[in-house]
Design a protein around this motif. Structure first.
Motif, PDB file in Angstrom:
ATOM      1  N   UNK A 203       1.047  -1.407  -0.195  1.00 34.30           N
ATOM      2  CA  UNK A 203       0.009   0.160  -0.221  1.00 34.30           C
ATOM      3  C   UNK A 203       0.677   0.836  -0.267  1.00 34.30           C
ATOM      4  N   UNK A 204       0.075   2.440  -0.294  1.00 34.73           N
ATOM      5  CA  UNK A 204       1.044   3.678   0.152  1.00 34.73           C
ATOM      6  C   UNK A 204       1.623   3.637   1.117  1.00 34.73           C
ATOM      7  N   UNK A 205       1.975   4.760   1.912  1.00 35.27           N
ATOM      8  CA  UNK A 205       3.268   5.200   2.735  1.00 35.27           C
ATOM      9  C   UNK A 205       1.793   5.746   3.460  1.00 35.27           C
ATOM     10  N   UNK A 206       2.388   5.080   4.343  1.00 34.07           N
ATOM     11  CA  UNK A 206       1.289   6.064   5.560  1.00 34.07           C
ATOM     12  C   UNK A 206       0.140   5.368   5.683  1.00 34.07           C
ATOM     13  N   UNK A 207      -0.236   4.075   4.642  1.00 35.40           N
ATOM     14  CA  UNK A 207      -1.543   3.264   4.709  1.00 35.40           C
ATOM     15  C   UNK A 207      -1.637   2.652   6.397  1.00 35.40           C
ATOM     16  N   UNK A 208      -0.223   1.813   6.604  1.00 37.20           N
ATOM     17  CA  UNK A 208      -0.553   0.927   8.195  1.00 37.20           C
ATOM     18  C   UNK A 208      -0.580   1.894   8.987  1.00 37.20           C
ATOM     19  N   UNK A 209       0.170   3.163   9.516  1.00 30.59           N
ATOM     20  CA  UNK A 209      -0.511   4.073  10.931  1.00 30.59           C
ATOM     21  C   UNK A 209      -1.771   4.427  10.574  1.00 30.59           C
ATOM     22  N   UNK A 210      -2.235   5.157  10.172  1.00 29.94           N
ATOM     23  CA  UNK A 210      -3.916   4.681   9.750  1.00 29.94           C
ATOM     24  C   UNK A 210      -4.702   3.853  10.012  1.00 29.94           C
ATOM     25  N   UNK A 211      -4.439   2.446   9.530  1.00 27.41           N
ATOM     26  CA  UNK A 211      -5.147   1.310   9.858  1.00 27.41           C
ATOM     27  C   UNK A 211      -4.928   0.889  11.494  1.00 27.41           C
ATOM     28  N   UNK A 212      -4.156   1.317  12.192  1.00 29.30           N
ATOM     29  CA  UNK A 212      -3.768   1.160  13.033  1.00 29.30           C
ATOM     30  C   UNK A 212      -4.361   2.324  14.381  1.00 29.30           C
ATOM     31  N   UNK A 213      -4.336   3.106  13.952  1.00 30.89           N
ATOM     32  CA  UNK A 213      -5.356   3.943  14.313  1.00 30.89           C
ATOM     33  C   UNK A 213      -7.107   3.508  13.713  1.00 30.89           C
ATOM     34  N   UNK A 214      -7.165   3.483  13.290  1.00 29.26           N
ATOM     35  CA  UNK A 214      -8.855   3.254  12.967  1.00 29.26           C
ATOM     36  C   UNK A 214      -9.310   1.929  13.398  1.00 29.26           C
ATOM     37  N   UNK A 215      -8.424   1.172  13.568  1.00 27.09           N
ATOM     38  CA  UNK A 215      -8.333  -0.064  14.302  1.00 27.09           C
ATOM     39  C   UNK A 215      -8.668   0.222  15.910  1.00 27.09           C
ATOM     40  N   UNK A 216      -7.862   0.891  16.241  1.00 27.32           N
ATOM     41  CA  UNK A 216      -7.457   1.053  18.042  1.00 27.32           C
ATOM     42  C   UNK A 216      -8.785   1.634  18.033  1.00 27.32           C
ATOM     43  N   UNK A 292     -14.001  -3.943   9.149  1.00 28.81           N
ATOM     44  CA  UNK A 292     -12.513  -3.175   8.228  1.00 28.81           C
ATOM     45  C   UNK A 292     -11.502  -3.380   8.515  1.00 28.81           C
ATOM     46  N   UNK A 293     -11.341  -4.358   8.836  1.00 27.25           N
ATOM     47  CA  UNK A 293      -9.885  -4.860   7.575  1.00 27.25           C
ATOM     48  C   UNK A 293     -10.386  -5.432   6.088  1.00 27.25           C
ATOM     49  N   UNK A 294     -11.380  -6.426   5.881  1.00 27.41           N
ATOM     50  CA  UNK A 294     -11.850  -6.052   4.425  1.00 27.41           C
ATOM     51  C   UNK A 294     -11.626  -4.905   4.040  1.00 27.41           C
ATOM     52  N   UNK A 295     -12.669  -3.610   4.763  1.00 33.07           N
ATOM     53  CA  UNK A 295     -12.010  -2.214   4.067  1.00 33.07           C
ATOM     54  C   UNK A 295     -11.378  -1.551   3.764  1.00 33.07           C
ATOM     55  N   UNK A 296     -10.194  -1.309   4.462  1.00 37.02           N
ATOM     56  CA  UNK A 296      -9.103  -1.592   4.105  1.00 37.02           C
ATOM     57  C   UNK A 296      -8.185  -2.235   3.132  1.00 37.02           C
ATOM     58  N   UNK A 297      -8.417  -3.253   3.503  1.00 36.08           N
ATOM     59  CA  UNK A 297      -8.108  -4.341   2.232  1.00 36.08           C
ATOM     60  C   UNK A 297      -7.958  -3.897   0.774  1.00 36.08           C
ATOM     61  N   UNK A 333     -21.898  -4.144  14.656  1.00 39.18           N
ATOM     62  CA  UNK A 333     -20.375  -4.188  14.990  1.00 39.18           C
ATOM     63  C   UNK A 333     -19.782  -3.341  13.756  1.00 39.18           C
ATOM     64  N   UNK A 334     -20.415  -4.106  12.354  1.00 40.09           N
ATOM     65  CA  UNK A 334     -20.404  -4.022  11.160  1.00 40.09           C
ATOM     66  C   UNK A 334     -20.334  -2.370  10.636  1.00 40.09           C
ATOM     67  N   UNK A 335     -21.563  -1.779  11.135  1.00 40.21           N
ATOM     68  CA  UNK A 335     -21.781  -0.146  10.646  1.00 40.21           C
ATOM     69  C   UNK A 335     -21.180   0.839  11.499  1.00 40.21           C
ATOM     70  N   UNK A 336     -20.375   0.517  13.176  1.00 37.72           N
ATOM     71  CA  UNK A 336     -19.405   1.169  13.696  1.00 37.72           C
ATOM     72  C   UNK A 336     -18.087   0.686  12.710  1.00 37.72           C
ATOM     73  N   UNK A 337     -17.239   0.179  12.226  1.00 33.88           N
ATOM     74  CA  UNK A 337     -16.406  -0.242  11.281  1.00 33.88           C
ATOM     75  C   UNK A 337     -16.556   1.011   9.882  1.00 33.88           C
ATOM     76  N   UNK A 338     -18.068   0.467   9.016  1.00 32.45           N
ATOM     77  CA  UNK A 338     -17.901   1.356   8.033  1.00 32.45           C
ATOM     78  C   UNK A 338     -17.444   2.972   8.327  1.00 32.45           C
ATOM     79  N   UNK A 339     -19.052   3.025   9.423  1.00 30.43           N
ATOM     80  CA  UNK A 339     -18.469   4.363   9.542  1.00 30.43           C
ATOM     81  C   UNK A 339     -17.072   5.029  10.085  1.00 30.43           C
ATOM     82  N   UNK A 340     -16.191   4.263  10.913  1.00 31.45           N
ATOM     83  CA  UNK A 340     -14.802   4.518  11.275  1.00 31.45           C
ATOM     84  C   UNK A 340     -14.245   4.249  10.120  1.00 31.45           C
ATOM     85  N   UNK A 341     -14.458   3.784   9.194  1.00 29.28           N
ATOM     86  CA  UNK A 341     -13.198   3.730   7.981  1.00 29.28           C
ATOM     87  C   UNK A 341     -13.514   4.880   6.677  1.00 29.28           C
ATOM     88  N   UNK A 342     -14.488   5.426   6.851  1.00 30.60           N
ATOM     89  CA  UNK A 342     -15.845   5.983   5.606  1.00 30.60           C
ATOM     90  C   UNK A 342     -14.841   7.471   5.814  1.00 30.60           C
TER      91      UNK A 342
END
Length: 429
Positions: A203-216, A292-297, A333-342
């Motif tokens: 992925x583009x540099x900077x994607x992993x920190x954003x994923x970690x923050x979103x997941x947390x 949220x993993x599926x959305x990022x991937x 749970x899915x709505x929460x993950x989708x909201x955080x991702x978008x």
């Protein structure tokens, strides 16, 4: 003069660590490993060190970054995490003060040293969530609200006309037990790390920190909801009916007890019996994590979206088959993950660029939604390069402008998967 000019160009080339290549399995022939190493070297751009990682061990570099940091309201997240972390450590009775002090000291040291800060700063939301979740088991019951036993079954019948969890778990056999155990009891716990490694490379540099923050933060919000709105899961209804619940009741492995019996272990029985969040059915963080993993991937690999959707459906079925969640929990749970991702995608997430396969292919980052796709042409008016300071994910100039400026300073000490890019280069100015 030409030799001097050439040597300056060579010295300006960023160093991209490839020390992991010799560690590849020896089943790969030497010729293949050499070809892969050469290919990655050829992808290095002489005008950017965007994909490089920090190697400094000097705390002075961290202090210089802090002095150059442009503070914004996004930095309030660290105050929130600090307060929540201190509260959790104060509530936790075991392990004792010495262990908690040692862990806290190691975390602070990791944030002071630049070489570790680039990894542990994005990890802070996840660390806070894990600490807070564990601390929930030590919160006195008189501090907690009453447990809702009838709400979720009622919503299940209103929305779906039946209890889907009971329907799916009516027919049990060893094969179905294994198929449910794999996503719920195995893949769920390793998927965040695997996704992070894959996104770090592709992925583009900077994607992993954003994923970690979103997941947390998604999990932090979920635990806060579970704590303030405790609801009983399907296994409670199967064991006690709709009788009132209290906090003295121990958790249950439900369908995972059959896995313990099958393998002759007590792993899941011990884990769920001692769970710090027995009545945390809503929202389902198993479902939220999978989504949220599926959305990022899917953001990184859009062509594989059907595979990630299939994984989510597989885990949803497993949670209900094992009697750990109602269908409404999965929706929550899915709505929460989708909201955080978008929300994250619109403000912080680097965009994938066509014809770029590895992180080393990127000469610049594009953050947030594509203005050309959304029709916000005003975002493109000011396209001058700006400094980027990612101590706070949202402090990047690319976020505020809607477009991205190529990063050209090859001397920056904070380029790569970190929340603190270019702060040192700003200090030099």
């Amino acid at each position: 003069m030409m030799n001097t000019f050439a040597s300056r160009i060579d010295s300006a080339r960023p160093y991209i660590p490839i020390s992991w290549l010799p560690a590849l399995p020896h089943i790969l022939p030497h010729r293949v490993r050499r070809k892969l190493r050469s290919k990655i070297r050829s992808r290095q751009s002489p005008s950017t060190s965007l994909a490089s990682l920090e190697t400094s061990l000097s705390p002075a570099d961290t202090l210089r970054s802090l002095r150059a940091h442009r503070w914004s309201y996004y930095d309030g997240q660290y105050l929130l995490l600090a307060v929540l972390g201190i509260f959790s450590l104060c509530i936790i009775a075991s392990p004792g003060p010495l262990f908690k002090t040692a862990v806290s000291t190691l975390l602070l040291v990791s944030l002071i040293l630049p070489i570790t800060r680039q990894f542990f700063l994005p990890f802070l939301p996840i660390a806070t969530w894990l600490t807070f979740f564990y601390a929930c088991g030590f919160i006195p019951s008189d501090w907690r609200p009453p447990i809702w036993v009838r709400v979720l079954p009622a919503l299940e019948n209103i929305f779906y006309g039946a209890n889907l969890s009971n329907i799916l778990s009516a027919h049990k056999n060893a094969f179905l037990d294994i198929m449910a155990w794999l996503p719920y009891g195995i893949i769920h716990f390793g998927a965040p790390a695997v996704c992070s490694i894959i996104m770090f490379v592709f992925a583009s540099p900077g994607t992993v920190p954003v994923f970690a923050g979103s997941f947390g933060y998604m999990n932090l919000i979920g635990v806060a909801i579970q704590l303030s709105f405790p609801c009983s899961p399907p296994w409670y209804e199967n064991m006690y009916g709709l009788a009132p619940a209290n906090y003295t009741i121990k958790g249950s492995p439900a369908g995972l007890a059959r896995i313990d019996t099958l393998f002759g272990i007590t792993l899941y029985t011990n884990t769920f019996t001692g769970s710090p969040m027995v009545f945390g059915a809503f929202p389902s963080l198993h479902a939220g994590s999978a989504v949220i993993e599926a959305l990022f991937m899917s953001h990184v690999f859009p062509r594989l979206r059907p595979v990630f959707v299939a994984y989510c459906l597989w885990l949803w079925w497993a949670t209900m088959y094992l009697s750990h969640h109602y269908a409404v929990d999965l929706v929550g749970g899915s709505l929460l993950a989708g909201t955080v991702f978008y929300v994250t995608k619109s403000k912080f997430l680097p965009r994938s660029q066509p014809h770029k396969t590895f992180r080393w292919d990127y000469d610049y980052k594009e953050v947030g939604e594509d203005p050309t796709e959304q029709g916000y042409a005003l975002a493109d008016f000011d396209s001058r390069p700006r400094d980027v300071d990612d101590w706070t994910v949202g402090s990047s100039s690319s976020i505020s402008s809607g477009s991205i400026s190529p990063i050209e300073d090859s001397n920056s000490l904070w380029e790569g998967d970190t929340l603190a890019s270019h702060s040192d280069s700003e200090a030099k100015r």
